[in-house]
Every structure is written in C-alpha cells, then in structure tokens.
Enzyme design. Sequence first.
Site, PDB file in Angstrom:
ATOM      1  N   ALA A  76       0.837  -1.196   0.000  1.00 36.33           N
ATOM      2  CA  ALA A  76       0.000   0.000   0.000  1.00 36.33           C
ATOM      3  C   ALA A  76       0.879   1.256   0.000  1.00 36.33           C
ATOM      4  O   ALA A  76       2.075   1.193   0.285  1.00 36.33           O
ATOM      5  CB  ALA A  76      -0.923   0.009   1.210  1.00 36.33           C
ATOM      6  N   GLN A  78       1.152   3.681   2.074  1.00 30.12           N
ATOM      7  CA  GLN A  78       1.814   3.880   3.367  1.00 30.12           C
ATOM      8  C   GLN A  78       2.317   2.547   3.941  1.00 30.12           C
ATOM      9  O   GLN A  78       2.335   2.343   5.162  1.00 30.12           O
ATOM     10  CB  GLN A  78       0.860   4.569   4.344  1.00 30.12           C
ATOM     11  CG  GLN A  78       0.734   6.055   4.142  1.00 30.12           C
ATOM     12  CD  GLN A  78       2.024   6.809   4.462  1.00 30.12           C
ATOM     13  OE1 GLN A  78       2.851   6.355   5.238  1.00 30.12           O
ATOM     14  NE2 GLN A  78       2.197   7.975   3.838  1.00 30.12           N
ATOM     15  N   SER A  79       2.777   1.666   3.087  1.00 31.41           N
ATOM     16  CA  SER A  79       3.247   0.353   3.527  1.00 31.41           C
ATOM     17  C   SER A  79       4.507   0.455   4.382  1.00 31.41           C
ATOM     18  O   SER A  79       5.503   1.062   3.990  1.00 31.41           O
ATOM     19  CB  SER A  79       3.534  -0.527   2.312  1.00 31.41           C
ATOM     20  OG  SER A  79       4.239  -1.693   2.679  1.00 31.41           O
ATOM     21  N   ASN A  80       4.461  -0.187   5.534  1.00 34.95           N
ATOM     22  CA  ASN A  80       5.653  -0.312   6.364  1.00 34.95           C
ATOM     23  C   ASN A  80       6.647  -1.303   5.761  1.00 34.95           C
ATOM     24  O   ASN A  80       7.852  -1.169   5.943  1.00 34.95           O
ATOM     25  CB  ASN A  80       5.257  -0.787   7.763  1.00 34.95           C
ATOM     26  CG  ASN A  80       4.260   0.128   8.408  1.00 34.95           C
ATOM     27  OD1 ASN A  80       4.516   1.308   8.607  1.00 34.95           O
ATOM     28  ND2 ASN A  80       3.081  -0.401   8.733  1.00 34.95           N
ATOM     29  N   PHE A  81       6.127  -2.305   5.059  1.00 29.24           N
ATOM     30  CA  PHE A  81       6.961  -3.339   4.460  1.00 29.24           C
ATOM     31  C   PHE A  81       7.900  -2.739   3.415  1.00 29.24           C
ATOM     32  O   PHE A  81       9.106  -3.008   3.410  1.00 29.24           O
ATOM     33  CB  PHE A  81       6.058  -4.403   3.831  1.00 29.24           C
ATOM     34  CG  PHE A  81       6.675  -5.767   3.725  1.00 29.24           C
ATOM     35  CD1 PHE A  81       7.973  -6.031   4.127  1.00 29.24           C
ATOM     36  CD2 PHE A  81       5.931  -6.832   3.223  1.00 29.24           C
ATOM     37  CE1 PHE A  81       8.524  -7.302   4.039  1.00 29.24           C
ATOM     38  CE2 PHE A  81       6.461  -8.098   3.124  1.00 29.24           C
ATOM     39  CZ  PHE A  81       7.765  -8.340   3.534  1.00 29.24           C
TER      40      PHE A  81
END
Length: 338
Positions: A76, A78-81
């Site tokens: 996404a 705002q992906s942290n990954f």
Amino acid sequence: MTQDNKLDGFPRAQFMSGPTPLERLDRLSSELGIDLWLKRDDLTGLGFGGNKTRQLEFYFGDALQQGADTILITGAVQSNFVRSAAAASAKLGMQSVLQLEERVPEMGQEYYSSGNVMLAKILGAEHMSYPEGEDEAGADAALHARADELKAEGRTPYVIHLGLNHPPLGALGYVFAGQELCQQMPDFDAVVVPSGSGATHGGLLTGLALAENSSSVYGVCVRRDSEKQKARMDTVLQKVADLLGIDAAPLRDRINVLDDALAPGYGKVSGMTRAALEKMARTEGIFLDPVYTAKTFAGLLHLVSTGEIQPGQKVVMLHTGGLPALFGYQNELVDDLT
C-alpha cells in the site's frame, strides 16, 4: 511439535541486534483487569523499526544467496513493508524498487507524500505505482515486468512477492519471534496480533507450536473479513509447514480470527480505532498506528469486553510498529481526537 533448529537451514541477513523488549502495561492492566504485556516489535531498529524487519531478514538472506543487487516489493502507499525493505536495501548497498498500490481510496495529499512515502524517498528508493489494491497476482506480475527490464540492464533483481502462490519466507521471522517470546515469558494465556498478509500471525502461531506453547492466538483482521482471513490463514500455515517440514493440521486447528475492529476497511480509521489509539497513548504513553496496531488493540479491548479474554489472564499484544504512517493519516486523526 518441537523446534529441532528447523530455521537453521534458511539463509538470513542480520538486521536485528537481539530480542525486542516485553513490557508490562501497568495502568492498562489495572484498568482492564488483566495482566497485559506488549511485545515491542516496533523497536526492531532498522529504518524506523516494525515487524517487517524480522521478515526481511529471511527474504534478504535468500536474495543475497542468489547474488541479487536490487530488491522489488509491492504494498500500500503507506506500507511499512516497502519502507523497511528500502532501509534494508540501503544497509546492504542494494537498490530498491517500491511499488505502491492504491488500496485506500479518498485519502488526502499527506497520505501520498508524508510518513513512509517520505522516508522511502530519503532512502533513495525507486517508486512505481499500481492502480489496483486487491490484485495480488497483478501486482506481482508488474514487479516481474520491471525485474525483466532490470535484467536487460545487467542487474540481478529479487522480487519479494505478495501473492499466496509463493513460499512465505518472511513468516519464518515470526516463527523465530514466537520462540523468542516463549523464552522471555514461558507462561501466558493469550497473544493478540494483527492479521493481514498472514505472515506475522501464521509465523508466530507456528513458533509457539514449535516451542510447545498452547496459548490462544487471536488474529485481529486488518484487511479482510474473518471468513476470508481464515481461508488465507489456512493457506499460509500450510505453506509455512511445508517450508519447515512439519504437519500443518495442528496449526490450522488453532486459527482464531476476529473482524470486529475491521470496519470501515483496510487503512480506514473508525471511531473504534481512534479510541484505541488514544487510550494507549494517554494511558501508557505508547503510540499505535491507525492501520494495524490500533485495530489490534481495539480487537483486544473487544475480547475483554465480551469475556473471551477473562479477568486476571496474562495477555501479550504484539506491537508491529508502523508509526511513520501516523503522519500520513493526520487529516483522519487530528480533527477527531479530543
């Protein structure tokens, strides 16, 4: 089911310096009538921390073994990954290509420029976009198309896949974390974790099983309803079991997912989510993120209110990090906090 050093055969890049803290939440324990602990995987260290650091140790271990010099990953906006993958790439002198999917509609400008997006740009990542948010196979295919272009340029790309038709190497990071937790606290009644891709949830459940710990594991749905998430967890646990050469049946029997805190959907903030985020901050001075951990804590509060988690029980909640996303959600949060 025993450990037998089943993780030793998998290559692993070292991003973590040691176990993350296990912290008792004294004020919330008193207020809720339970013995509540927080496993602080927001403090894994690399690139603003978070649970993805554990997963990336195994993906990057495999990538390095294959001689890769470029990492491609999707998630996404705002992906942290993807932010964590960019940090890991920078640490190892590799390039990163981050594909951002449109999973959360009707978001403001800050969502597309602040938080994890800004950090990934500071880290020097290449960005590409994918217009769909629920097309894992298509998103992976787009990464492979970019990987083919990179190969033609003489690079050696490595794709971290999103879809379920690939081995979930990242889940092994949470097999290890489950064993780590049992060493820190041998006896507890329940663990409450976010359940999205299923890698963290499934890996942790497997790690507990390998440590011969039978505590309840509650997965709080953050992306799909409980019926869809249970089906996903069936697949994830089978694939983790296949990687480790163990029987999946006892693992799959322990799947327990709840979607009471999911509405209005992935990446969307409800009153229930805001209330949970505010309660943790104002009672313990600890920030949660609006996509995963605030919903996880909201799910935990629901389990307490319904009596599923009983008075006096020792409960561990996994804090998976994701704090940079708070800044991408300022329009959804600030005006509604009282």
